[in-house]
Design a protein around this motif. Sequence first.
Motif, PDB file in Angstrom:
ATOM      1  N   LEU A 136       0.857  -1.180   0.000  1.00 55.74           N
ATOM      2  CA  LEU A 136       0.000   0.000   0.000  1.00 55.74           C
ATOM      3  C   LEU A 136       0.898   1.236   0.000  1.00 55.74           C
ATOM      4  CD1 LEU A 136      -3.018   0.729   0.205  1.00 55.74           C
ATOM      5  CD2 LEU A 136      -2.694   0.917   2.646  1.00 55.74           C
ATOM      6  N   LYS A 173      -2.440   5.490  -2.450  1.00 57.59           N
ATOM      7  CA  LYS A 173      -3.585   4.591  -2.239  1.00 57.59           C
ATOM      8  C   LYS A 173      -4.106   4.708  -0.807  1.00 57.59           C
ATOM      9  CE  LYS A 173      -2.581   1.015  -5.655  1.00 57.59           C
ATOM     10  NZ  LYS A 173      -2.251  -0.393  -5.854  1.00 57.59           N
ATOM     11  N   LYS A 182      -6.096   7.908  -0.519  1.00 55.71           N
ATOM     12  CA  LYS A 182      -7.340   7.756  -1.267  1.00 55.71           C
ATOM     13  C   LYS A 182      -8.356   6.935  -0.474  1.00 55.71           C
ATOM     14  CE  LYS A 182      -8.892   6.397  -5.873  1.00 55.71           C
ATOM     15  NZ  LYS A 182      -8.487   5.816  -7.160  1.00 55.71           N
ATOM     16  N   ARG A 183      -7.918   5.854   0.143  1.00 53.96           N
ATOM     17  CA  ARG A 183      -8.820   5.014   0.942  1.00 53.96           C
ATOM     18  C   ARG A 183      -9.325   5.750   2.184  1.00 53.96           C
ATOM     19  NH1 ARG A 183      -6.226  -1.064   0.433  1.00 53.96           N
ATOM     20  NH2 ARG A 183      -6.633  -1.232  -1.798  1.00 53.96           N
ATOM     21  N   ILE A 222     -12.025   8.168   1.057  1.00 59.16           N
ATOM     22  CA  ILE A 222     -13.261   7.440   0.744  1.00 59.16           C
ATOM     23  C   ILE A 222     -13.972   7.039   2.025  1.00 59.16           C
ATOM     24  CG2 ILE A 222     -14.168   5.281  -0.221  1.00 59.16           C
ATOM     25  CD1 ILE A 222     -12.032   5.590  -2.457  1.00 59.16           C
ATOM     26  N   ALA A 223     -13.220   6.584   3.029  1.00 59.24           N
ATOM     27  CA  ALA A 223     -13.821   6.198   4.308  1.00 59.24           C
ATOM     28  C   ALA A 223     -14.455   7.398   4.998  1.00 59.24           C
ATOM     29  CB  ALA A 223     -12.767   5.542   5.211  1.00 59.24           C
TER      30      ALA A 223
END
Length: 153
Positions: free
Chosen positions: A3, A7, A10-11, A14-15
Amino acid sequence: MKLDRRKFIKRILIAVAAIEALFLIKGSVNKVDTKSGAKDLFNAGKASSFDNNKLYPFLTGQFFLKRFEDGGFLAMSIKCTHLGCVVNTNSKTGGFNCPCHASQFDKFGAVISAPATRPLDIFPIKVENGELLIDTRKPVKRASFNKSQLTYA
């Protein structure tokens, strides 16, 4: 699975967006208007305990309760109609001043000087068993003051 920083960020974003969306959905579901009684209204107290020609601030309810010379009540929002700043009382005029942009309102909440373009919002008042119940959930926008906006106990 490796990871990298891009990334990972970005995660996380999104969370956070998903959690915010859940709160927005939950908030809109809770605001569904159901048949409700006096328990949802702000109880300001006995009408007989308010003197004529006096202003009473209710900061928790976010309104000023004014009892006029003739005994009529008016519940006015503490928020300026220009940009929503909290207005102050003006002891010289009996009205209100906005500290943010200098709007001035008279004792009925009507605009005396701009930039506000309309009077302070008012809240409906019900009188039950001599108690003043203010519905702070439903501010009423108005173009001017009208004597019919007063509530008598």
